[in-house]
Design an enzyme around this catalytic site. Structure first.
Site, PDB file in Angstrom:
ATOM      1  N   ILE A  46      -6.055  -1.826  -1.197  1.00 30.94           N
ATOM      2  CA  ILE A  46      -6.480  -2.556  -2.386  1.00 30.94           C
ATOM      3  C   ILE A  46      -5.601  -3.789  -2.557  1.00 30.94           C
ATOM      4  O   ILE A  46      -4.369  -3.707  -2.553  1.00 30.94           O
ATOM      5  CB  ILE A  46      -6.386  -1.662  -3.639  1.00 30.94           C
ATOM      6  CG1 ILE A  46      -7.124  -0.346  -3.404  1.00 30.94           C
ATOM      7  CG2 ILE A  46      -6.934  -2.394  -4.847  1.00 30.94           C
ATOM      8  CD1 ILE A  46      -8.575  -0.481  -3.036  1.00 30.94           C
ATOM      9  N   THR A 102      -2.400   1.047  -2.073  1.00 32.25           N
ATOM     10  CA  THR A 102      -2.116  -0.290  -2.589  1.00 32.25           C
ATOM     11  C   THR A 102      -1.700  -1.200  -1.446  1.00 32.25           C
ATOM     12  O   THR A 102      -1.277  -0.743  -0.386  1.00 32.25           O
ATOM     13  CB  THR A 102      -0.976  -0.282  -3.613  1.00 32.25           C
ATOM     14  OG1 THR A 102       0.287  -0.096  -2.940  1.00 32.25           O
ATOM     15  CG2 THR A 102      -1.154   0.812  -4.659  1.00 32.25           C
ATOM     16  N   ASP A 103      -1.796  -2.498  -1.668  1.00 35.79           N
ATOM     17  CA  ASP A 103      -1.102  -3.440  -0.803  1.00 35.79           C
ATOM     18  C   ASP A 103       0.381  -3.389  -1.174  1.00 35.79           C
ATOM     19  O   ASP A 103       0.783  -2.663  -2.091  1.00 35.79           O
ATOM     20  CB  ASP A 103      -1.680  -4.847  -0.975  1.00 35.79           C
ATOM     21  CG  ASP A 103      -1.494  -5.723   0.263  1.00 35.79           C
ATOM     22  OD1 ASP A 103      -0.579  -5.443   1.064  1.00 35.79           O
ATOM     23  OD2 ASP A 103      -2.252  -6.695   0.431  1.00 35.79           O
ATOM     24  N   ALA A 104       1.210  -4.146  -0.475  1.00 37.07           N
ATOM     25  CA  ALA A 104       2.660  -4.089  -0.682  1.00 37.07           C
ATOM     26  C   ALA A 104       3.007  -4.276  -2.156  1.00 37.07           C
ATOM     27  O   ALA A 104       2.571  -5.234  -2.803  1.00 37.07           O
ATOM     28  CB  ALA A 104       3.359  -5.144   0.164  1.00 37.07           C
ATOM     29  N   SER A 105       3.817  -3.384  -2.680  1.00 42.10           N
ATOM     30  CA  SER A 105       4.063  -3.354  -4.120  1.00 42.10           C
ATOM     31  C   SER A 105       5.055  -4.411  -4.586  1.00 42.10           C
ATOM     32  O   SER A 105       5.241  -4.592  -5.788  1.00 42.10           O
ATOM     33  CB  SER A 105       4.573  -1.971  -4.537  1.00 42.10           C
ATOM     34  OG  SER A 105       5.900  -1.762  -4.040  1.00 42.10           O
TER      35      SER A 105
END
Length: 764
Positions: free
Chosen positions: A421, A468-471
């Site tokens: 995402i 998730t993509d990188a937080s």
């Protein structure tokens, strides 16, 4: 069936859901050649259509008694006869509308290869259903729900209940939304796609879940970014945080493999080991094979290029011990100013993205690897980069469904196991599910239950894992405090959280979110079941621990001669002549011996690599071809070499002299402007004001501009009359380019309209 703009995709999908049947958009079955003709405004001939119609009929026939809803224009009786020849029981639903209604709908949409100008042609071609044809006509002037209801009511068996309605997802006892609104929270079907687990595998999932402590459950939600190769570092990560997955920092393949081997030997539950193989084996380890970019794989009629890229990616990452690919990228590059996915997208239409992404997936799936396509709900509309700011997909609900929604439906149906995402908001999609939502409440998709649960899980029917993509990306972190956003991503519908910022803090934030009820028990367990199911689908639960990582001998495939040969073949196919309006080509040592060579880069980025390292390869290949090369150096480069008394004005005076054409026969400009994640968009940055390397000399000698990366440079160098896109700074791509400049081989690559940047002067 019906003409362009009648709503075949939207209505067809909703009718399919009402019938409990799969849906397929016939447009996705068009060969690339048909798509190119339609995008150019050229009507298809019957010779173009017959193979496509045969494919449509075959798809319907293959569905058998199970049934299938398929969207297809089917304008003429002969076209429908061709479909019925393959599938005799086909029922046609004609979505009929006035010219005014159809025209308004077409003008209001973008991102489709059918331009409004072709509506007249389609209306002239349309032959209504005849009395002996099984089917019905529905007026599209009514609201969508009324059109769908009318269609369902007219299908034999539906009104009388002869067809079984699809089962509805289970409803939760309490909300998982951080905002407190009730949202649908489906249970997990481990027997269904994409997991397809048998009873033994499901029993393993439930057994492991039942045996976990709370700390181990919370840890499984995290994917760690391994910044250290030492055993002590891995011991700390695994013992303290019990992570479910890892992505490592690239290094030599032997070191990476040993690192993964140690991690798998120490973990209680086998790990998902992720890589980022968007370009083949490159990026997964320092010695991996660069095959091509996604854009490169979409820049030739041969769709198997994408499959070859996937095959090399799978073989090389699996040799390391990786089992999870953060690829393919399924974004659509609509906005030429967007440079975060300009080379990472297969192209600027849903059709090319679907076709090439499926090929990549099929190729990489030949290895024991699962995929995470990205970046839902879709990058490529906003010009900004979610690494540094929240970006937005601003398409309306129906337009999104025709474009990005079509892509995700197709790839979900094709078996992709997980979806990454993006920290990308979608205001119109959010408001579709939450009418009246204020601007201030629009959040990136990673924090939006209406996008993850109502749309992705609900309407798109995705049963796989969501991460998730990188937080650390500002697209996420600007939304709310870290202590709130960490658990909010899981509550919203993500199953895994990509990368700690501070491991101890993030772990505690997630734990606190569970204990406070932000993450419900059901939401936590649904996420864990998907994580464990993805591992079981890879067979990690039955593979002996010592065999989870291949032996060292397997590394021989990485950077192998065979893989480099694949890269060379693709480079030759995809070097693209964008324009040669001055007929400068060919340029050979016999006709243009003395070459002034300019190198342009975006400067050093976070990788700390030499941004002009490629220039030595260019000079070497030109000299091997017989050219006499005179390399330009900027004032900064001269000072770095020890020269004194020089500045940009003196360099301009020295370079831009009246005898330029007497010193040089041609000028070659090679640009390798790279980088994303550090600025919102990338453009050429010259070495100084009015820099001497800017192609002022295009009026003096034949000038050839070659991009080794970005496709949008013509906006900055419209004065050049010959432009080539070579896609990569590899020796294979540079060698192929030098050969084609000399006319020794043909240019085969293709390009889309983004290269001209919506400006007339770039075409001159």
């Amino acid at each position: 069936m019906g003409v362009s703009g009648c709503g075949k995709t939207t209505i067809g999908d909703l009718v399919a859901r009402g019938l409990g049947l799969p849906f397929l958009d016939g447009d996705s079955l068009h060969p690339v050649e048909n798509v190119a003709k339609m995008a150019a405004g050229t009507p298809l001939t019957d010779e173009d259509r017959w193979p496509w119609l045969a494919t449509v009929g075959s798809e319907l026939a293959a569905a058998g008694d199970g049934g299938l809803v398929l969207a297809c224009s089917a304008l003429r009786r002969s076209y429908r006869d061709a479909i019925r020849a393959q599938a005799p029981d086909t029922l046609f639903l004609h979505l009929d509308g006035s010219k005014e209604v159809l025209g308004a709908r077409i003008e209001g949409r973008s991102g489709h290869f059918m331009p409004p100008a072709l509506l007249e042609s389609q209306l002239a071609t349309l032959e209504p259903l005849e009395a002996d044809e099984a089917g019905m006509v529905v007026d599209i002037a009514a609201p969508v729900d009324a059109v769908v209801a009318a269609a369902l009511a007219g299908i034999p068996g539906v009104a009388t209940g002869a067809r079984t309605q699809p089962a509805q997802p289970a409803q939760p006892a309490k909300t998982a939304s951080s905002g407190g609104t009730g949202v649908r929270q489906p249970d997990v079907d481990l027997q269904a796609a994409p997991f397809n687990l048998d009873d033994a595998a499901i029993a393993w999932v439930e057994s492991v879940l039942g045996s976990m402590t709370l700390e181990e459950k919370i840890g499984q939600l995290f994917i760690n970014h391994n910044n250290d190769y030492s055993p002590e570092y891995l011991d700390g990560v695994l013992d303290a945080y019990h992570v479910g997955g890892m992505r490592y920092r690239p290094g030599p393949s032997s070191a990476v493999q040993e690192h993964i081997r140690y991690a798998q030997s120490k973990t209680k539950v086998p790990l998902l080991i992720a890589s980022n193989p968007e370009m083949g084996g490159a990026g997964s380890c320092d010695d991996g094979t660069f095959v091509c970019t996604h854009l490169q794989a979409g820049s030739h009629p041969d769709k198997s290029i994408a499959r070859q890229m996937g095959q090399v990616a799978g073989a090389e990452t699996a040799a390391l011990g990786c089992n999870w690919a953060f690829a393919p990228v399924v974004d659509i590059h609509y906005n030429w100013r967007n440079t975060v996915i300009s080379t990472r997208s297969f192209g600027n239409t849903p059709e090319i993205v679907v076709e090439r992404a499926k090929e990549y997936f099929d190729g990489i799936s030949e290895s024991p690897t699962v995929c995470a396509m990205k970046h839902f709900p879709g990058d490529g509309v906003d010009e900004r980069d979610q690494h540094v700011v929240t970006s937005y997909n601003t398409l309306g609900y129906e337009e999104w469904n025709r474009s990005y929604g079509h892509v995700y439906r197709e790839l979900i149906g094709h078996g992709v196991q997980s979806i990454m995402i993006g920290h990308i908001g979608a205001p119109e999609l959010s408001r579709h599910f939450r009418p009246g939502m204020a601007d201030r409440d629009i959040l990136p998709a990673t924090l939006s239950p209406e996008l993850l649960q109502d749309l992705l899980r609900g309407e798109l029917g995705f049963n796989g894992l969501i991460l998730t993509d990188a937080s650390q990306m500002i697209g996420l972190t600007q939304a709310m405090k870290r202590k709130d956003l960490v658990p909010a991503t899981i509550a919203a519908g993500c199953d895994m959280f990509l990368f700690f910022r501070n491991p101890a803090e993030d772990f505690q934030y997630m734990m606190d979110g569970y204990k406070s009820g932000i993450i419900t028990e059901q939401r936590l367990h649904n996420a864990l079941r998907r994580i464990l199911a993805l591992k079981a689908s890879l067979g990690l639960h039955t593979t002996p621990r010592a065999e989870l990582v291949p032996p060292q001998e397997a590394l021989a495939v990485i950077g192998s001669e065979a893989h480099r040969a694949v890269a060379a073949e693709i480079a030759d196919k995809t070097v693209t002549l964008v324009k040669d309006t001055a007929n400068n080509l060919p340029v050979t040592p016999e006709t243009h011996k003395r070459i002034r060579l300019y190198g342009i880069s975006g400067g050093s980025d976070f990788t700390r690599g030499d941004p002009l390292a490629y220039l030595g390869i260019v000079q070497d290949e030109l000299e091997k071809a017989g050219f006499e090369v005179h390399l330009f150096r900027t004032a900064e480069q001269r000072e770095a070499a020890g020269e004194t008394g020089t500045n940009f004005m003196s360099v301009i005076s020295e370079e831009a002299t009246g005898d330029y054409a007497e010193k040089y026969d041609a000028a070659l400009v090679f640009a390798n402007v790279k980088g994303f994640a550090q600025e919102a968009a990338i453009r050429i940055k010259w070495s100084s004001p009015m820099a001497a390397e800017i192609p002022w000399y295009a009026t003096e000698v034949p000038t050839i501009f070659v991009s080794l990366n970005q496709p949008n440079h013509l906006i900055d160098v419209p004065m050049v009359r010959t432009a080539i896109h070579a896609h990569a700074g590899t020796r294979e791509a540079i060698r192929a380019t030098v050969e084609k400049i000399q006319g020794k081989s043909e240019f085969q690559g293709t390009f889309n309209e983004n290269v001209f940047c919506n400006s007339f002067d770039t075409r001159l």
